[in-house]
Design an enzyme around this catalytic site. Structure first.
Site, mmCIF file in Angstrom:
data_model
loop_
_atom_site.group_PDB
_atom_site.id
_atom_site.type_symbol
_atom_site.label_atom_id
_atom_site.label_comp_id
_atom_site.label_asym_id
_atom_site.label_seq_id
_atom_site.Cartn_x
_atom_site.Cartn_y
_atom_site.Cartn_z
ATOM 1 N N LYS A 190 -1.296 -70.903 11.519
ATOM 2 C CA LYS A 190 -2.111 -71.079 12.726
ATOM 3 C C LYS A 190 -1.463 -72.126 13.635
ATOM 4 C CE LYS A 190 -5.072 -74.472 10.410
ATOM 5 N NZ LYS A 190 -6.442 -74.833 10.035
ATOM 6 N N TYR A 199 3.002 -99.021 32.645
ATOM 7 C CA TYR A 199 1.714 -99.100 33.320
ATOM 8 C C TYR A 199 0.848 -100.243 32.802
ATOM 9 C CZ TYR A 199 2.320 -94.590 35.664
ATOM 10 O OH TYR A 199 2.763 -93.561 36.468
#
Length: 383
Positions: free
Chosen positions: A49, A269
């Site tokens: 999956k 940042y």
């Protein structure tokens, strides 16, 4: 190539890509074989999956099928269709069950739903009675996860319901372990006992309980089929011990700039990392848009991720941004790293489990988040 997780992705040339993702299919096959050797007569399936945990369904299924794997588990029918294209005669189970009105699509692609509620079972049975014939499906029993599946008492009652069970073919009865990676957790023994009780009611139907970590539990709850996922891709199924699996994924990122940052200046940042003395900073062309999680950012208060640069472990310096990571490479000899060189973000001793831990998460999330802007290089499976 397309990805169910990330959408269409044009091929990215290695010279232009910010990162290189190398996937060792021979290691994938070796891991499957090692797990198969451990479980004796039980069948070893493969959970593929989430685009085979991020490495690519088509490539993973082709390699595992070539090694002898004949049963695969996915989460959604669209993933099942991709497995079917790569393995035309494999058995494919869809773990997330049967969405209303989708039975015909399962039949069209020979997919087997994992039925986890009475509503799903009734819909599948009605579809079979309406002319589809006795199609196979798995029955999911909830032994403690409280997520999907019939409760134990409901499964026991179902075993006596010849009308429902006579409409289709129960081809597997299964459950899912809650804490298999913690062998001393008492819930393991309770789940094994509850599942064994249910299994007795479904005589002749193959049974499956063990995931990757479940394979290594001292009780050896292998039953008839095991469903490894994470361990196939190099994750450690025994977190308190050495990893018995081979690494499958290596991630390298390009250095696009080197600079000296003066003492006291900040990087990234919001200025959460401040240079303590003059520091050399390398900027990498990978960021959280590539699946390298922002939670691995490094600050002056919290260590984050690391990269291996010319054999030296170097810490992240500042916030990970959308397309960039900054490293403090002051410990690397100045001539040992140049613009355009690759540094290692996964591999060379930086395991997928460590990368996950440094990001405050688990290796599963790292693997399944790896983006589609990397150049992907597949090392062939030798079978």
């Amino acid at each position: 190539m397309t990805s169910a997780a990330h959408g269409p992705c044009p091929a990215v040339g290695e010279d232009e890509a910010g990162g290189l993702l190398t996937i060792d299919l021979a290691a994938l096959v070796a891991n499957w074989r090692a797990l198969a050797a451990r479980v004796g007569s039980a069948e070893t399936a493969a959970v593929v999956k989430a685009d085979a945990y991020g490495i690519g369904i088509e490539q993973a299924v082709s390699a595992l099928y070539g090694a002898g794997c004949r049963t695969f588990f996915v989460a959604h029918p669209v993933e099942g269709r991709r497995v079917r294209a790569a393995a035309p005669d494999a058995v494919i189970y869809v773990l997330n069950g049967l969405l209303p009105g989708t039975a015909a699509a399962y039949r069209a692609h020979d997919l087997r739903p994992v039925l986890g509620s009475l509503e799903e079972i009734e819909e599948w049975a009605a579809f079979c009675r309406a002319g589809a014939g006795r199609l196979p499906a798995a029955l999911h029993v909830d032994t403690g996860m409280n997520r999907l599946g019939l409760r134990v008492e409901a499964a026991v009652q179902l075993a006596e319901n010849t009308e429902l069970l006579g409409a289709f073919t129960p081809s597997l009865v299964m459950s899912h372990l809650v804490s298999a990676e913690e062998p001393d957790d008492p819930i393991n023994a309770r789940q094994i006992a509850a599942f064994s009780h249910v299994r007795e009611r479904f005589a002749g139907v193959p049974a499956s309980l063990a995931n990757s970590s479940g394979i290594f539990l001292p009780q050896a709850p292998h039953f008839d089929l095991v469903r490894p996922g994470y361990a196939l891709y190099g994750g450690n199924p025994t977190p308190e011990r050495a990893n018995p699996m081979r690494p499958v994924v290596q991630l390298e990122a390009r250095v696009i700039q080197l600079r000296w940052t003066p003492d006291g200046e900040t990087v990234g940042y919001n200025g959460h990392w401040t240079a303590q003395g003059r520091r050399r900073i390398a900027t990498l062309s990978v960021g959280y848009a590539d699946g390298y999680l922002r939670t691995a950012s490094g600050t002056n208060l919290k260590a984050g991720g690391e990269a291996v640069v010319a054999g030296v472990r170097c810490p992240f310096a500042g916030r990970i941004s959308m397309d960039l990571i900054t490293l403090d490479v002051s410990a690397v000899p100045e001539g040992a790293i140049q613009r355009g060189d690759k540094v290692t973000l996964i591999g060379n001793g930086l395991t997928i489990d460590e990368v996950g831990k440094r990001a405050g998460t688990i290796g599963y999330e790292i693997l399944t988040s790896l983006g589609r802007r990397y150049h992907r290089r597949y090392l062939p499976a030798t079978v």
